[in-house]
Design an enzyme around this catalytic site. Structure first.
Site, PDB file in Angstrom:
ATOM      1  N   GLU A   1     -56.872  39.875 104.073  1.00 21.67           N
ATOM      2  CA  GLU A   1     -57.339  38.892 105.052  1.00 21.67           C
ATOM      3  C   GLU A   1     -56.346  38.746 106.204  1.00 21.67           C
ATOM      4  O   GLU A   1     -55.145  38.549 105.988  1.00 21.67           O
ATOM      5  CB  GLU A   1     -57.522  37.539 104.354  1.00 21.67           C
ATOM      6  CG  GLU A   1     -58.026  36.431 105.259  1.00 21.67           C
ATOM      7  CD  GLU A   1     -58.176  35.099 104.525  1.00 21.67           C
ATOM      8  OE1 GLU A   1     -58.801  34.185 105.089  1.00 21.67           O
ATOM      9  OE2 GLU A   1     -57.661  34.978 103.383  1.00 21.67           O
TER      10      GLU A   1
ATOM     11  N   LYS B   1     -66.000  33.711 107.347  1.00 23.81           N
ATOM     12  CA  LYS B   1     -65.600  32.930 106.170  1.00 23.81           C
ATOM     13  C   LYS B   1     -66.265  31.559 106.156  1.00 23.81           C
ATOM     14  O   LYS B   1     -66.216  30.812 107.140  1.00 23.81           O
ATOM     15  CB  LYS B   1     -64.080  32.790 106.154  1.00 23.81           C
ATOM     16  CG  LYS B   1     -63.491  32.233 104.879  1.00 23.81           C
ATOM     17  CD  LYS B   1     -61.964  32.301 104.933  1.00 23.81           C
ATOM     18  CE  LYS B   1     -61.334  31.856 103.626  1.00 23.81           C
ATOM     19  NZ  LYS B   1     -59.839  31.975 103.695  1.00 23.81           N
TER      20      LYS B   1
ATOM     21  N   CYS C   1     -61.612  35.849 100.665  1.00 27.12           N
ATOM     22  CA  CYS C   1     -60.643  35.022  99.950  1.00 27.12           C
ATOM     23  C   CYS C   1     -61.277  33.869  99.176  1.00 27.12           C
ATOM     24  O   CYS C   1     -61.963  34.082  98.184  1.00 27.12           O
ATOM     25  CB  CYS C   1     -59.575  34.529 100.936  1.00 27.12           C
ATOM     26  SG  CYS C   1     -58.086  33.868 100.145  1.00 27.12           S
TER      27      CYS C   1
END
Length: 268
Positions: free
Chosen positions: A42, A112, A146
């Site tokens: 990331e 995200k 993540c």
């Protein structure tokens, strides 16, 4: 079968040239080993430091960084997953990931949805779009980033859209060992897909990263796992592995989503 490579490395905050050089080196080694795709952590090209990135990264640089990463894929003849900030048309900063093919053409983009910690929430805005799915060398492939993977709903959203492989750039700090060792394997097992989870190693802007990158198969087994140091992991992945797992135990077919929606709306 597709050979997948996963890069675990230490990034230098805002040193784009050094970071892209590390990606290029990993891409060269992965391609030489026969891998068809390299997954990187990331925000690796700019380093993981949300507040510094928001304060000091000129968003006008982002298109050239994307072109540089596409060039790495094209030059080495390997598909690449990279993660960068992006700025929406209305000025919101988001954390994104992109899959480009071996010619550098974009196949898949994701922003995200679940932001972790005060710094991420101060620097970035959460997205709302579900993970998309594309065919990649005969494997239905999707992405999350993540913290997203720690929510069963996010992974299941990819799975019900047909994903057989989930690519996950991440930035996980020390102290969360159970995430790659337990939770990731559970996510792979319960949604019966392969999960490739690429983390940072070392220290960046005061954050000490766990390392511990893993590739988990659709039956929950570890196909590859890293320690704390920089590493390049490899595993063979296939659509057949997911299909066999889903035939053996039909979790996805036997879900009852209408019932679950009623449960969610219930007052306790």
């Amino acid at each position: 079968m597709v050979l997948l490579a996963l890069m675990q490395a230490n990034s230098a905050v805002l040193d784009v040239e050094a970071n892209c050089g590390a990606v290029n080196d990993a891409a060269q080694r992965a391609a030489a080993a026969g891998a068809r795709v390299l997954v990187t952590p990331e925000l690796f090209p700019v380093g993981y430091a949300p507040l510094r990135i928001r304060a000091d990264l000129d968003p006008a640089r982002l298109p050239s960084i994307r072109r540089q990463l596409a060039g790495i894929a094209r030059r080495n003849g390997i598909a690449l997953v990279y993660s960068l900030p992006a700025v929406t048309a209305d000025g919101r900063w988001q954390i994104t990931s992109t899959l480009v093919d071996q010619e550098g053409a974009e196949l898949l983009n994701y922003a995200k949805v679940h932001l972790f910690g005060a710094e991420e929430r101060k620097a970035f805005s959460p997205a709302a779009e579900p993970p998309a799915v594309v065919d990649f060398h005969g494997i239905r492939t999707s992405m999350v980033i993540c913290y997203d993977v720690e929510f069963p709903e996010a992974v299941r959203a990819a799975a019900v859209r047909g994903a057989e492989l989930l690519l996950v750039p991440t930035a996980l700090s020390q102290g969360f060992d159970s995430v790659p060792q337990v939770l990731l394997r559970a996510r792979a097992l319960e949604s019966q897909l392969t999960v490739a989870y690429a983390n940072h190693s070392g220290t960046e802007d005061g954050c000490e990263f766990l390392g511990g990158s893993v590739i988990a198969g659709p039956d929950g087994t570890l196909l590859a796992a890293a320690g704390a140091s920089p590493d390049l992991l490899f595993a063979e992945v296939s659509a057949a592995a997911s299909r066999e797992a889903r035939d053996a135990v039909p979790y996805l077919r036997e879900r009852r989503p209408d019932l679950y929606r009623d449960w969610d709306s219930s007052t306790y």
